[in-house]
Every structure is written in structure tokens, then in C-alpha cells.
Design a protein around this motif. Structure first.
Motif, mmCIF file in Angstrom:
data_model
loop_
_atom_site.group_PDB
_atom_site.id
_atom_site.type_symbol
_atom_site.label_atom_id
_atom_site.label_comp_id
_atom_site.label_asym_id
_atom_site.label_seq_id
_atom_site.Cartn_x
_atom_site.Cartn_y
_atom_site.Cartn_z
ATOM 1 N N GLU A 169 0.831 -1.207 0.000
ATOM 2 C CA GLU A 169 0.000 0.000 0.000
ATOM 3 C C GLU A 169 0.866 1.258 0.000
ATOM 4 O OE1 GLU A 169 -3.710 1.892 2.476
ATOM 5 O OE2 GLU A 169 -3.313 -0.250 2.621
ATOM 6 N N ALA A 170 1.991 1.225 0.715
ATOM 7 C CA ALA A 170 2.911 2.359 0.734
ATOM 8 C C ALA A 170 3.496 2.611 -0.661
ATOM 9 C CB ALA A 170 4.037 2.129 1.739
ATOM 10 N N THR A 171 3.649 1.552 -1.437
ATOM 11 C CA THR A 171 4.155 1.692 -2.804
ATOM 12 C C THR A 171 3.147 2.429 -3.672
ATOM 13 O OG1 THR A 171 5.544 -0.256 -2.599
ATOM 14 C CG2 THR A 171 4.930 0.403 -4.837
ATOM 15 N N PHE A 172 1.876 2.075 -3.544
ATOM 16 C CA PHE A 172 0.833 2.781 -4.278
ATOM 17 C C PHE A 172 0.862 4.264 -3.922
ATOM 18 C CE2 PHE A 172 -3.430 4.599 -4.385
ATOM 19 C CZ PHE A 172 -3.752 4.432 -5.720
ATOM 20 N N GLU A 173 0.930 4.564 -2.629
ATOM 21 C CA GLU A 173 0.976 5.961 -2.181
ATOM 22 C C GLU A 173 2.208 6.666 -2.740
ATOM 23 O OE1 GLU A 173 -1.468 7.474 -0.756
ATOM 24 O OE2 GLU A 173 -2.635 5.665 -0.369
ATOM 25 N N ALA A 174 3.330 5.966 -2.801
ATOM 26 C CA ALA A 174 4.559 6.555 -3.354
ATOM 27 C C ALA A 174 4.367 6.896 -4.833
ATOM 28 C CB ALA A 174 5.729 5.590 -3.174
ATOM 29 N N TYR A 175 3.794 5.975 -5.605
ATOM 30 C CA TYR A 175 3.563 6.242 -7.030
ATOM 31 C C TYR A 175 2.643 7.444 -7.216
ATOM 32 C CZ TYR A 175 5.456 1.554 -8.116
ATOM 33 O OH TYR A 175 6.242 0.450 -8.245
ATOM 34 N N VAL A 176 1.567 7.503 -6.458
ATOM 35 C CA VAL A 176 0.627 8.616 -6.573
ATOM 36 C C VAL A 176 1.311 9.923 -6.187
ATOM 37 C CG1 VAL A 176 -1.511 9.611 -5.658
ATOM 38 C CG2 VAL A 176 -1.428 7.188 -6.245
#
Length: 132
Positions: free
Chosen positions: A56-63
Motif C-alpha cells: 500500500e505504501a508503494t501505491f501511495e509513493a507512485y501517486v
């Protein structure tokens, strides 16, 4: 229906849809997609469930990077290609090495560190905010 997902990868290789969203055949027999413009953080919310648990932190990083860094926002292919390249999806590593490298450079420049420790078990790449 062909063997590609809506993002243009072979079914089962896409980190975004996990190969669960095949292209729909059009009346002309060619593949077509019905995609929403991914131009706001809200429009990306449908992708959140594709980054479960510790990713989930990866998704937030991409966004965060996509909407903060011009180079990411102007990435060839937009959000879909940027997130796929930053994730170093296997098909892209083989065919789009320069784009994968560029996406990784953008993520690092934005202050993130990649973690590929889970890739061997099929869990996918993670990006973490570098400690300062």
C-alpha cells in the motif's frame, strides 16, 4: 478476445490488474479499452486494491511522485506506464529498459528507495521513503 490485459501486457504479468482485466474485443475484431483518464489522485483510487498490505505504501509513493514531479506526470504513457515501469514489470524490463530506468530515477530523485526483496516470492516491488 486476445491474451492481453487492458494495459497491453500478457495476461498474468501486469502488476496493475494482475491480468484480471482482459481487453474487450471491438466490433472490428480489434482489441479496445475503456479507460478513465487518470489525471487526479481520486481517479487512481480504483488501483489501490491492487497494492494490498505492505505494498500500500508503494501505491501511495507512485501517486505522490506522479502528482508532485513533472517528469512523472509527463511520462510517456501517463500513470499506467509510469507505475508499470517504476514497478519494473517483467515484460517492460525486457522491452522498455530505458523507460524502467527513467521511472526508477524519478522515484529515487523524489526520495524513495526500492525494495525488491519480495519479488522472488511473487509479492512485487516496494518503494519506501528514504530516511533523512
Amino acid at each position: 478476445m486476445d491474451d492481453e490485459c487492458i494495459h497491453g501486457l500478457t495476461l498474468g504479468t501486469c502488476a496493475i490488474c494482475k491480468g484480471t482485466e482482459p481487453r474487450a474485443a471491438s466490433s472490428s475484431g480489434r482489441s479496445s479499452t475503456t479507460t478513465t483518464k487518470l489525471t487526479t489522485p481520486e481517479s487512481l483510487e480504483r488501483y489501490r486494491n491492487r497494492y494490498p498490505g505492505d505494498r500500500e505504501a508503494t501505491f501511495e509513493a507512485y501517486v505522490e511522485v506522479f502528482f508532485r514531479i513533472d517528469a512523472a506526470r509527463n511520462f510517456r504513457g501517463g500513470w499506467t506506464m509510469f507505475s508499470r515501469c517504476a514497478n519494473a514489470e517483467p515484460a517492460l524490463v525486457k522491452t522498455e529498459k530505458a523507460l524502467v530506468q527513467r521511472a526508477e530515477e524519478i522515484m529515487r530523485a523524489a526520495g524513495y528507495v526500492k525494495d525488491d526483496s519480495g519479488r522472488s516470492s511473487g509479492r512485487g516491488r516496494k518503494w519506501w521513503k528514504a530516511s533523512t
